[in-house]
Design a protein around this motif. Structure first.
Motif, mmCIF file in Angstrom:
data_model
loop_
_atom_site.group_PDB
_atom_site.id
_atom_site.type_symbol
_atom_site.label_atom_id
_atom_site.label_comp_id
_atom_site.label_asym_id
_atom_site.label_seq_id
_atom_site.Cartn_x
_atom_site.Cartn_y
_atom_site.Cartn_z
ATOM 1 N N ASN A 141 56.473 -29.546 48.466
ATOM 2 C CA ASN A 141 57.589 -30.496 48.433
ATOM 3 C C ASN A 141 57.167 -31.832 47.826
ATOM 4 O O ASN A 141 57.993 -32.544 47.247
ATOM 5 N N ASP A 142 55.898 -32.183 47.969
ATOM 6 C CA ASP A 142 55.384 -33.400 47.341
ATOM 7 C C ASP A 142 55.323 -33.239 45.824
ATOM 8 O O ASP A 142 55.721 -34.135 45.068
ATOM 9 N N SER A 199 55.140 -37.648 41.333
ATOM 10 C CA SER A 199 54.043 -37.266 42.227
ATOM 11 C C SER A 199 52.787 -36.949 41.428
ATOM 12 O O SER A 199 52.838 -36.524 40.275
ATOM 13 N N LEU A 239 57.084 -32.866 54.090
ATOM 14 C CA LEU A 239 56.079 -33.275 53.125
ATOM 15 C C LEU A 239 54.691 -33.126 53.735
ATOM 16 O O LEU A 239 54.552 -32.970 54.960
ATOM 17 N N TRP A 271 71.016 -30.192 46.464
ATOM 18 C CA TRP A 271 69.589 -30.503 46.645
ATOM 19 C C TRP A 271 69.271 -31.883 46.076
ATOM 20 O O TRP A 271 68.599 -32.691 46.712
ATOM 21 N N ILE A 272 69.777 -32.156 44.874
ATOM 22 C CA ILE A 272 69.563 -33.469 44.261
ATOM 23 C C ILE A 272 70.221 -34.551 45.113
ATOM 24 O O ILE A 272 69.657 -35.641 45.318
ATOM 25 N N SER A 278 66.656 -34.685 54.301
ATOM 26 C CA SER A 278 65.850 -33.480 54.210
ATOM 27 C C SER A 278 66.590 -32.343 54.900
ATOM 28 O O SER A 278 67.300 -32.558 55.889
ATOM 29 N N ARG A 298 68.098 -35.537 48.002
ATOM 30 C CA ARG A 298 66.961 -36.354 47.576
ATOM 31 C C ARG A 298 67.401 -37.805 47.349
ATOM 32 O O ARG A 298 66.717 -38.745 47.740
ATOM 33 N N GLY A 349 67.874 -39.617 50.530
ATOM 34 C CA GLY A 349 66.705 -39.667 51.400
ATOM 35 C C GLY A 349 66.808 -38.729 52.580
ATOM 36 O O GLY A 349 66.193 -38.953 53.629
ATOM 37 N N ILE A 376 56.983 -31.371 43.727
ATOM 38 C CA ILE A 376 58.227 -31.306 42.958
ATOM 39 C C ILE A 376 58.968 -32.641 42.931
ATOM 40 O O ILE A 376 59.991 -32.761 42.256
ATOM 41 N N ARG A 377 58.465 -33.645 43.631
ATOM 42 C CA ARG A 377 59.098 -34.964 43.585
ATOM 43 C C ARG A 377 58.711 -35.702 42.303
ATOM 44 O O ARG A 377 57.549 -35.658 41.893
ATOM 45 N N PRO A 378 59.678 -36.374 41.677
ATOM 46 C CA PRO A 378 59.371 -37.117 40.444
ATOM 47 C C PRO A 378 58.257 -38.138 40.665
ATOM 48 O O PRO A 378 58.226 -38.844 41.677
#
Length: 263
Positions: free
Chosen positions: A94-95, A101, A67, A239-240, A248, A243, A246, A97-99
């Motif tokens: 990467n920041d 953000s 990130l 990938w989900i 990477s 996430r 937590g 595409i995070r919900p």
């Protein structure tokens, strides 16, 4: 004191910082294990070709999954310590595409890092996001990516940074520019980005990065649907899952080239 303006003739060293895009994921390297080349490595070769043998040095500090705040904490200080003539700085994807953000907030933090870097190195080249209109899942984030990219261009204007504008690079909107995971570039995609980066820096390049792809046989809807299901099963679901846990893809991964070494 601000660093002296760097020109192509004075680029004798280059450090790349960022995430998987700059590490080169999707562009397998020749060595054993999971090693990658990528656009930054390819750009370094083009820059080295402008110098006498062993006169050019290159470091790649990028690590997949990082990130923006991690890049600023881990890679920016090292880049300042190395003090190369050129730094490429691509971060924030990467920041974004995070919900939940906020691209405005990410851009503020990105600008602070650019201000820090520009006072310590010769030149900082910064990078916009890709146009995600044709990318499954990510196409829904196109507005956020566009907002962040607009901020990046404004930051470039304020700090006199060259811009690697990926949004306008139409050739990478072709499916063949992307790896099977649809999140990282293919070797050809990385090559085209490297060529565009070289153009931004004023190099004459051996090929046009926006050269049209060869014609391709149209695919039926059944084939497309089957591929989408396979992609979701093989790449999207894991990938989900990372996430949600937590985790990477960059956990336990270190920079592949942490020192400025001759090419």
């Amino acid at each position: 004191m601000a660093a002296t303006k760097t020109t192509l003739k004075t680029i004798g060293s280059y450090a790349a910082i960022g995430d998987s895009f700059t590490e080169g994921v999707g562009d397998p390297g020749p060595g054993p294990g999971e090693t990658f080349l990528g656009w930054a490595d390819r750009l370094a070769v083009l820059l080295a070709d402008q110098r006498e043998e062993n006169e050019f040095r290159y470091a790649n500090l990028a690590v997949r999954g990082r990130l923006l705040d991690q890049i600023v904490a881990e890679q920016v200080p090292r880049a300042k310590e190395l003090a190369p003539d050129l730094v490429s700085f691509c971060a924030g994807g990467n920041d974004i595409i995070r919900p939940g953000s906020d691209p405005d907030d990410v851009a503020e933090r990105f600008e602070a890092a650019v201000a820090d870097l520009t006072g310590a190195v010769g030149q900082v080249m910064i990078t916009t996001g890709f146009d995600t209109r044709g990318v499954p899942v990510l196409k829904h984030l196109r507005g956020k990516v566009a907002t962040y990219s607009a901020h990046v261009r404004a930051i470039a204007d304020r700090y006199d940074c060259p811009v690697l504008d990926l949004w306008s690079l139409k050739s990478v909107q072709d499916r063949r520019a992307w790896d099977d995971d649809r999140l990282h570039l293919s070797p050809e995609g990385h090559t085209r980005v490297a060529l565009r980066a070289a153009q931004v820096l004023g190099l004459e390049v051996p090929a046009d990065p926006d050269q049209p792809w060869p014609p391709q046989q149209p695919r039926g809807s059944v084939d497309v649907t089957r591929d989408n299901i396979q992609w979701a099963r093989e790449y999207l679901v894991p990938w989900i899952g990372r996430r949600l846990r937590g985790e990477s893809s960059g956990d336990h991964v270190e920079a592949k080239r942490p020192d400025l070494l001759p090419l």
